[in-house]
Design a protein around this motif. Structure first.
Motif, PDB file in Angstrom:
ATOM      1  N   PRO A 129       0.826  -1.214   0.000  1.00  0.00           N
ATOM      2  CA  PRO A 129       0.000   0.000   0.000  1.00  0.00           C
ATOM      3  C   PRO A 129       0.853   1.253   0.000  1.00  0.00           C
ATOM      4  N   LEU A 147       1.997   3.419   1.932  1.00  0.00           N
ATOM      5  CA  LEU A 147       2.340   3.760   3.302  1.00  0.00           C
ATOM      6  C   LEU A 147       3.832   4.011   3.395  1.00  0.00           C
ATOM      7  N   TYR A 150       2.498  -2.689   8.783  1.00  0.00           N
ATOM      8  CA  TYR A 150       1.629  -3.410   7.853  1.00  0.00           C
ATOM      9  C   TYR A 150       2.276  -4.718   7.425  1.00  0.00           C
ATOM     10  N   THR A 173      -6.608  -7.519   2.369  1.00  0.00           N
ATOM     11  CA  THR A 173      -5.645  -6.421   2.491  1.00  0.00           C
ATOM     12  C   THR A 173      -6.298  -5.080   2.168  1.00  0.00           C
ATOM     13  N   LEU A 218      -6.612  -1.762   4.874  1.00  0.00           N
ATOM     14  CA  LEU A 218      -6.225  -0.384   4.545  1.00  0.00           C
ATOM     15  C   LEU A 218      -7.422   0.558   4.614  1.00  0.00           C
ATOM     16  N   THR A 229      -8.102   1.439   8.153  1.00  0.00           N
ATOM     17  CA  THR A 229      -7.033   2.298   8.666  1.00  0.00           C
ATOM     18  C   THR A 229      -7.262   3.755   8.281  1.00  0.00           C
ATOM     19  N   LYS A 230      -7.696   3.982   7.045  1.00  0.00           N
ATOM     20  CA  LYS A 230      -7.894   5.345   6.558  1.00  0.00           C
ATOM     21  C   LYS A 230      -9.210   5.940   7.059  1.00  0.00           C
TER      22      LYS A 230
END
Length: 397
Positions: free
Chosen positions: A187, A189, A197, A306, A310, A313-314
């Protein structure tokens, strides 16, 4: 005179007659027959036909490519068909050039119990304790295989040989994370977020793309499998996951409401149309899953896992949340979507009679990542049961 000659004539005649009688009573010997009959003579041309058949079979061996092979690590010595789409037999960790897509029916199940572990800071004594404690509690240790993913920059060959010196009968494989990271769709990141991650998500998804397995176990490297009875790892491996892809124990010392605002979370639940969002409101008292020991069935693994991690998380800005934000996103993704393992498989920091896994209580390596520092614990003596002091000297030299 006449009578004398006559008598001699009769005498000689009688003598001749007696000799003829003796000669007539003598039997003629029969020909000698051997006890074993001589072998039958082959038909004309059969010997030539046999030679031609032998030559033809030899030509098949020379010119036809092999169709099956045996894995030298397979204790059952099973024949495994060779994938015709590859230029070499199936390997456990193919390079990027060798990696190719295979249909599900072409994949071959690799036998045995496969255990994966991913470390962000190499600590060979810790890995040796994990290996030896697991084998000590196994009923069939020869069928247990370990796959350790170590950080980039570490010498994977040197690490392998050091561990094999200490544990010569173990089935080990050391894999550098550098090659693995190149194959992952990472990702967007940076820094610690990217590393966290990788430490949390990669161990669950990497084995799926590198081994044809119907089930495997992930164990955190800082784990000791206590020897309460034999066959523990077999017991875990034999757990039925039902419709779920993942099995993990619950940690009811950690509740969902302790990390998130449950009202905000349920507002997202009512409005977000995502497959990984729960159909019903989230419970603030729900126990968090313990991701230190995880049983995985890759065939049931959702390809959106996955992406969902993400997304959580956002959406919730979990990087500012308390604790490990990637594990928190994983818990939301798997909310009521994982098989609950017995509580004895939850990682503990101290020894109890009912627990099967405890945290590694030996010396830890200096790691620059926040995750490893946070999990450090006071030194104890349990780890010494599985690693003599001489072995520690070899591993740390």
């Amino acid at each position: 005179m006449a009578s004398s000659s006559e008598s001699s004539y009769h005498a000689s005649e009688s003598g001749l007659t007696r000799r003829a009688g003796v000669s007539s009573n003598r039997t003629v010997p029969s020909p000698v027959r051997p006890d074993v009959d001589p072998p039958p003579r082959p038909r004309p041309g059969m010997q030539k036909l046999a030679v031609i058949a032998i030559v033809a079979l030899g030509c098949l061996q020379l010119f036809l490519s092999p169709t099956h092979f045996r894995d030298p690590k397979d204790p059952h010595r099973s024949w495994i068909p060779i994938d015709p789409t590859r230029s070499a037999p199936i390997s456990k960790y193919p390079t990027s050039d060798q990696q190719s897509s295979r249909e599900a029916n072409q994949e071959v199940e690799v036998p045995g119990i496969h255990i994966f572990s991913w470390t962000d800071c190499l600590n060979l004594p810790m890995l040796a304790v994990l290996t030896n404690s697991t084998l000590s509690s196994s009923r069939y240790p020869e069928d247990v295989f370990f796959h350790f993913f170590i950080p980039p920059g570490e010498d994977d060959k040197l690490s392998y040989y050091k561990l094999k010196v200490i544990l010569p009968n173990s089935n080990l494989e050391i894999v550098g994370q550098k090659n693995i990271k190149e194959r992952l769709e990472l990702p967007n990141l940076e820094g610690d977020s990217l590393q966290t991650y990788l430490d949390e998500v990669a161990p669950l998804v990497v084995p799926k793309s590198h081994l044809s397995l119907s089930k495997y176990v992930y164990i955190s490297p800082d784990t000791i499998i206590m020897v309460t009875d034999t066959g523990q790892i077999e017991e875990l491996f034999g757990t039925d996951l039902g419709p779920y892809a993942i099995g993990a124990a619950e940690d009811c010392q950690k509740r969902l409401g302790e990390f998130l605002n449950i009202e905000v979370l349920n507002a997202i639940q009512r409005t977000a149309a995502k497959s990984w969002v729960s159909d019903k409101p989230y419970d603030k008292d729900a126990c968090m899953p313990d991701f230190n020991v995880v049983l995985v069935d890759p065939r049931k693994f959702d390809d959106t896992f996955t992406e969902a991690v993400l997304w959580w998380t956002k959406v919730l800005d979990l990087e500012s949340a308390r604790g490990n934000h990637i594990r928190l996103a994983m818990a939301l993704t798997l909310y009521e979507k994982y098989q609950k393992l017995p509580p004895s498989w939850k990682l503990e920091t101290s020894i109890t009679d009912e627990k099967k896994v405890i945290e590694f209580d030996g010396p830890r390596a200096e790691c620059r990542h926040h995750r490893t520092e946070q999990q450090s614990s006071p030194n104890g003596d349990v780890w010494e049961q599985y690693l003599p002091s001489k072995s520690v000297a070899i591993l740390t030299h």
